[in-house]
Write a protein that holds these residues in place. Sequence first.
Motif, PDB file in Angstrom:
ATOM      1  N   MET A 164       0.880  -1.182   0.000  1.00  0.00           N
ATOM      2  CA  MET A 164       0.000   0.000   0.000  1.00  0.00           C
ATOM      3  C   MET A 164       0.914   1.229   0.000  1.00  0.00           C
ATOM      4  N   MET A 165       1.590   1.417  -1.124  1.00  0.00           N
ATOM      5  CA  MET A 165       2.577   2.495  -1.242  1.00  0.00           C
ATOM      6  C   MET A 165       2.301   3.385  -2.439  1.00  0.00           C
ATOM      7  N   GLY A 166       1.101   3.319  -2.954  1.00  0.00           N
ATOM      8  CA  GLY A 166       0.740   4.223  -4.034  1.00  0.00           C
ATOM      9  C   GLY A 166       0.347   5.571  -3.447  1.00  0.00           C
ATOM     10  N   GLU A 169      -2.410   8.109   2.222  1.00  0.00           N
ATOM     11  CA  GLU A 169      -2.014   7.543   3.509  1.00  0.00           C
ATOM     12  C   GLU A 169      -3.065   6.487   3.890  1.00  0.00           C
ATOM     13  N   PRO A 170      -2.696   5.211   3.801  1.00  0.00           N
ATOM     14  CA  PRO A 170      -3.702   4.161   4.012  1.00  0.00           C
ATOM     15  C   PRO A 170      -4.399   4.235   5.371  1.00  0.00           C
ATOM     16  N   LEU A 171      -3.683   4.654   6.419  1.00  0.00           N
ATOM     17  CA  LEU A 171      -4.323   4.662   7.743  1.00  0.00           C
ATOM     18  C   LEU A 171      -5.342   5.788   7.891  1.00  0.00           C
ATOM     19  N   LEU A 199       1.354  -2.695   4.592  1.00  0.00           N
ATOM     20  CA  LEU A 199       0.794  -1.351   4.744  1.00  0.00           C
ATOM     21  C   LEU A 199       1.927  -0.399   5.098  1.00  0.00           C
ATOM     22  N   SER A 200       2.014   0.684   4.346  1.00  0.00           N
ATOM     23  CA  SER A 200       3.052   1.673   4.599  1.00  0.00           C
ATOM     24  C   SER A 200       2.400   2.926   5.174  1.00  0.00           C
ATOM     25  N   THR A 201       2.956   3.406   6.281  1.00  0.00           N
ATOM     26  CA  THR A 201       2.369   4.614   6.886  1.00  0.00           C
ATOM     27  C   THR A 201       3.439   5.618   7.285  1.00  0.00           C
ATOM     28  N   SER A 202       3.055   6.888   7.224  1.00  0.00           N
ATOM     29  CA  SER A 202       3.966   7.921   7.675  1.00  0.00           C
ATOM     30  C   SER A 202       3.800   8.168   9.177  1.00  0.00           C
ATOM     31  N   GLY A 203       2.822   7.485   9.786  1.00  0.00           N
ATOM     32  CA  GLY A 203       2.760   7.543  11.246  1.00  0.00           C
ATOM     33  C   GLY A 203       1.499   8.127  11.857  1.00  0.00           C
ATOM     34  N   ILE A 221       7.184   1.528   7.998  1.00  0.00           N
ATOM     35  CA  ILE A 221       7.119   2.865   8.585  1.00  0.00           C
ATOM     36  C   ILE A 221       7.971   3.799   7.739  1.00  0.00           C
ATOM     37  N   SER A 222       7.350   4.878   7.261  1.00  0.00           N
ATOM     38  CA  SER A 222       8.078   5.861   6.461  1.00  0.00           C
ATOM     39  C   SER A 222       8.772   6.830   7.410  1.00  0.00           C
ATOM     40  N   LEU A 223      10.004   6.530   7.744  1.00  0.00           N
ATOM     41  CA  LEU A 223      10.685   7.309   8.783  1.00  0.00           C
ATOM     42  C   LEU A 223      11.409   8.516   8.185  1.00  0.00           C
ATOM     43  N   HIS A 224      12.347   8.280   7.310  1.00  0.00           N
ATOM     44  CA  HIS A 224      13.034   9.318   6.520  1.00  0.00           C
ATOM     45  C   HIS A 224      13.954  10.258   7.299  1.00  0.00           C
ATOM     46  N   ALA A 225      13.931  10.180   8.616  1.00  0.00           N
ATOM     47  CA  ALA A 225      14.823  11.039   9.410  1.00  0.00           C
ATOM     48  C   ALA A 225      15.086  10.351  10.742  1.00  0.00           C
ATOM     49  N   PRO A 299      16.314   6.023  -2.925  1.00  0.00           N
ATOM     50  CA  PRO A 299      16.845   7.271  -3.489  1.00  0.00           C
ATOM     51  C   PRO A 299      15.676   8.180  -3.870  1.00  0.00           C
ATOM     52  N   PHE A 300      15.751   9.422  -3.448  1.00  0.00           N
ATOM     53  CA  PHE A 300      14.670  10.378  -3.729  1.00  0.00           C
ATOM     54  C   PHE A 300      14.421  10.489  -5.232  1.00  0.00           C
ATOM     55  N   ASN A 301      13.166  10.519  -5.586  1.00  0.00           N
ATOM     56  CA  ASN A 301      12.788  10.654  -6.985  1.00  0.00           C
ATOM     57  C   ASN A 301      12.325  12.092  -7.240  1.00  0.00           C
ATOM     58  N   PRO A 302      13.096  12.869  -7.967  1.00  0.00           N
ATOM     59  CA  PRO A 302      12.748  14.283  -8.140  1.00  0.00           C
ATOM     60  C   PRO A 302      11.459  14.479  -8.930  1.00  0.00           C
ATOM     61  N   PHE A 303      10.787  15.577  -8.667  1.00  0.00           N
ATOM     62  CA  PHE A 303       9.586  15.918  -9.428  1.00  0.00           C
ATOM     63  C   PHE A 303       9.474  17.431  -9.466  1.00  0.00           C
ATOM     64  N   GLU A 304       8.612  17.914 -10.306  1.00  0.00           N
ATOM     65  CA  GLU A 304       8.406  19.363 -10.403  1.00  0.00           C
ATOM     66  C   GLU A 304       7.991  19.907  -9.046  1.00  0.00           C
ATOM     67  N   GLY A 345       3.375   5.991  -6.118  1.00  0.00           N
ATOM     68  CA  GLY A 345       3.240   6.820  -4.927  1.00  0.00           C
ATOM     69  C   GLY A 345       3.427   8.293  -5.166  1.00  0.00           C
ATOM     70  N   GLN A 346       3.386   8.720  -6.406  1.00  0.00           N
ATOM     71  CA  GLN A 346       3.670  10.119  -6.676  1.00  0.00           C
ATOM     72  C   GLN A 346       2.640  10.752  -7.580  1.00  0.00           C
ATOM     73  N   LEU A 347       1.449  10.175  -7.640  1.00  0.00           N
ATOM     74  CA  LEU A 347       0.556  10.539  -8.735  1.00  0.00           C
ATOM     75  C   LEU A 347      -0.769  11.073  -8.227  1.00  0.00           C
ATOM     76  N   VAL A 368      13.270   7.307 -11.804  1.00  0.00           N
ATOM     77  CA  VAL A 368      11.987   6.852 -11.311  1.00  0.00           C
ATOM     78  C   VAL A 368      12.177   5.995 -10.077  1.00  0.00           C
ATOM     79  N   ARG A 369      11.397   6.302  -9.066  1.00  0.00           N
ATOM     80  CA  ARG A 369      11.440   5.496  -7.850  1.00  0.00           C
ATOM     81  C   ARG A 369      10.408   4.385  -7.975  1.00  0.00           C
ATOM     82  N   ILE A 370      10.793   3.239  -7.603  1.00  0.00           N
ATOM     83  CA  ILE A 370       9.865   2.126  -7.699  1.00  0.00           C
ATOM     84  C   ILE A 370      10.101   1.191  -6.521  1.00  0.00           C
TER      85      ILE A 370
HETATM   86  N1  SAH Z   1       1.444   7.481   2.717  1.00  0.00           N
HETATM   87  C1  SAH Z   1       2.154   6.293   2.899  1.00  0.00           C
HETATM   88  C2  SAH Z   1       2.213   5.389   1.694  1.00  0.00           C
HETATM   89  C3  SAH Z   1       2.431   6.060   0.367  1.00  0.00           C
HETATM   90  S1  SAH Z   1       3.990   6.808   0.088  1.00  0.00           S
HETATM   91  C4  SAH Z   1       3.538   6.575   3.433  1.00  0.00           C
HETATM   92  O1  SAH Z   1       3.955   7.717   3.453  1.00  0.00           O
HETATM   93  O2  SAH Z   1       4.172   5.631   3.869  1.00  0.00           O
HETATM   94  C5  SAH Z   1       5.029   5.392  -0.186  1.00  0.00           C
HETATM   95  C6  SAH Z   1       6.512   5.647   0.045  1.00  0.00           C
HETATM   96  O3  SAH Z   1       7.055   6.479  -0.989  1.00  0.00           O
HETATM   97  C7  SAH Z   1       6.774   6.360   1.336  1.00  0.00           C
HETATM   98  O4  SAH Z   1       7.838   5.799   2.041  1.00  0.00           O
HETATM   99  C8  SAH Z   1       7.111   7.745   0.851  1.00  0.00           C
HETATM  100  O5  SAH Z   1       7.811   8.436   1.797  1.00  0.00           O
HETATM  101  C9  SAH Z   1       7.862   7.472  -0.408  1.00  0.00           C
HETATM  102  N2  SAH Z   1       8.014   8.634  -1.304  1.00  0.00           N
HETATM  103  C10 SAH Z   1       7.130   9.613  -1.510  1.00  0.00           C
HETATM  104  N3  SAH Z   1       7.619  10.535  -2.386  1.00  0.00           N
HETATM  105  C11 SAH Z   1       8.840  10.106  -2.744  1.00  0.00           C
HETATM  106  C12 SAH Z   1       9.858  10.616  -3.629  1.00  0.00           C
HETATM  107  N4  SAH Z   1       9.690  11.740  -4.296  1.00  0.00           N
HETATM  108  N5  SAH Z   1      10.975   9.902  -3.780  1.00  0.00           N
HETATM  109  C13 SAH Z   1      11.147   8.761  -3.100  1.00  0.00           C
HETATM  110  N6  SAH Z   1      10.247   8.238  -2.242  1.00  0.00           N
HETATM  111  C14 SAH Z   1       9.101   8.894  -2.067  1.00  0.00           C
END
Ligand code: SAH
Length: 372
Positions: A164-166, A169-171, A199-203, A221-225, A299-304, A345-347, A368-370
């Motif tokens: 569930m990473m499209g 926020e699933p929760l 299930l992926s959640t930011s918390g 868990i989407s921790l990132h820091a 790796p971060f996927n850049p976007f506009e 997850g970016q759309l 592209v992040r996948i």
């Molecule tokens: N809302 C949930 C699930 C969807 S996001 C969550 O945040 O976990 C799925 C994953 O993609 C998360 O870990 C999120 O932080 C990550 N993500 C979002 N944008 C991104 C980007 N630009 N580059 C890389 N990862 C990204």
Amino acid sequence: MTTEKTNLLGLSVEKLAAFFESLGEKRFRAIQVLKWIHQNGVDDFAEMTNVSKALRQKLVEVAEVCAPEVLNQWDSADGTRKWLIEVSGGNAIETVYIPDGDRGTLCVSSQVGCSLDCSFCATGKQGFNRDLTAAEIIGQVWIACKSFGQLDPKGPRKVTNVVMMGMGEPLLNFDNVVDAMNLMMEDNAYGISKRRVTLSTSGVVPALDRLAAVTDVSLAISLHAPNDELRNELVPINKKYPIAVLLDSAKRYIENMPDTHRKMTIEYTLMREVNDRPEHAEQLAELLRDIPVKINLIPFNPFELSDYQRVSNNALRRFQQILLDKGYTVTVRTTRGDDIDAACGQLAGNVNDRTRRSERYRNAERPVRIVG
Ligand code: SAH
Ligand code: SF4
């Protein structure tokens, strides 16, 4: 007066059984119909031949099996497949399938947009539009399985895993997501093991606290820091539920699972000179000590509209090595499907905007992040 038909696609076993009872029918009808829908990909009651003609006729009057419409499908040279799927209100979502050896992972959306506004996420930048219904969530699995002809749960499988990473926020769409995940795992539907549904959640801590009572899927868990100061910037919901509170809740979830060997996944999106320094890796290693985790570096996927940059390969390797040296299991999410712009997850946005945007991205040949 016409009454709205009940869409059977998103109904859990329990809800489907209750539906048949309300028609004066036996509960086992629910299992028959569930198999037709999810294991045979049938959306026409006329084809449900082990259901009596009278009941089929009744079903035509009061019910439907209605999946969201596929607007487009792309296939990448590497086997990745992407669908653009219309959901009501002029919105569209994307679902991505990523094959990897004998594993096939489907990246599923839970909402149109997202309200949590993480600073590095394109979905968040587009704001929140609405929750997907359970039918729209399980409909993504239905569409994928049908497109691969994977309709017999005992036959060879293409979709072996769901994350569930499209978008979304699933929760924050709790009930619909739980119903859809339970259908993914239901033996009479897709029969995917609970270890293979994530299930992926930011918390969203209060919702995470409720989750163990209704399911035991895998947790990411989407921790990132590694500290609150930085996470407050990247993942604003951290101001409400800081890292210690989140990790405590996640630990309780894991401890509740019947299988003692399970670990939670920690997702860590690496942005250049933001959260990719050795001291961040050291801090992360310290933070996660004694917690059963595997770490997934993305790796971060850049976007506009985003000023962040992708981590350098050197910084990525250095970060990973520090964690490996401390004994962690660390994987790096690889780039897949870049020829079809398959960024899971970016759309968000409406169909026309989406098409225009993806053309722009394709032209720009962005990385592209996948899910890996
Ligand atoms: N809302 C949930 C699930 C969807 S996001 C969550 O945040 O976990 C799925 C994953 O993609 C998360 O870990 C999120 O932080 C990550 N993500 C979002 N944008 C991104 C980007 N630009 N580059 C890389 N990862 C990204
Ligand atoms: Fe929402 Fe997840 Fe994106 Fe954050 S990373 S804005 S929670 S979809």
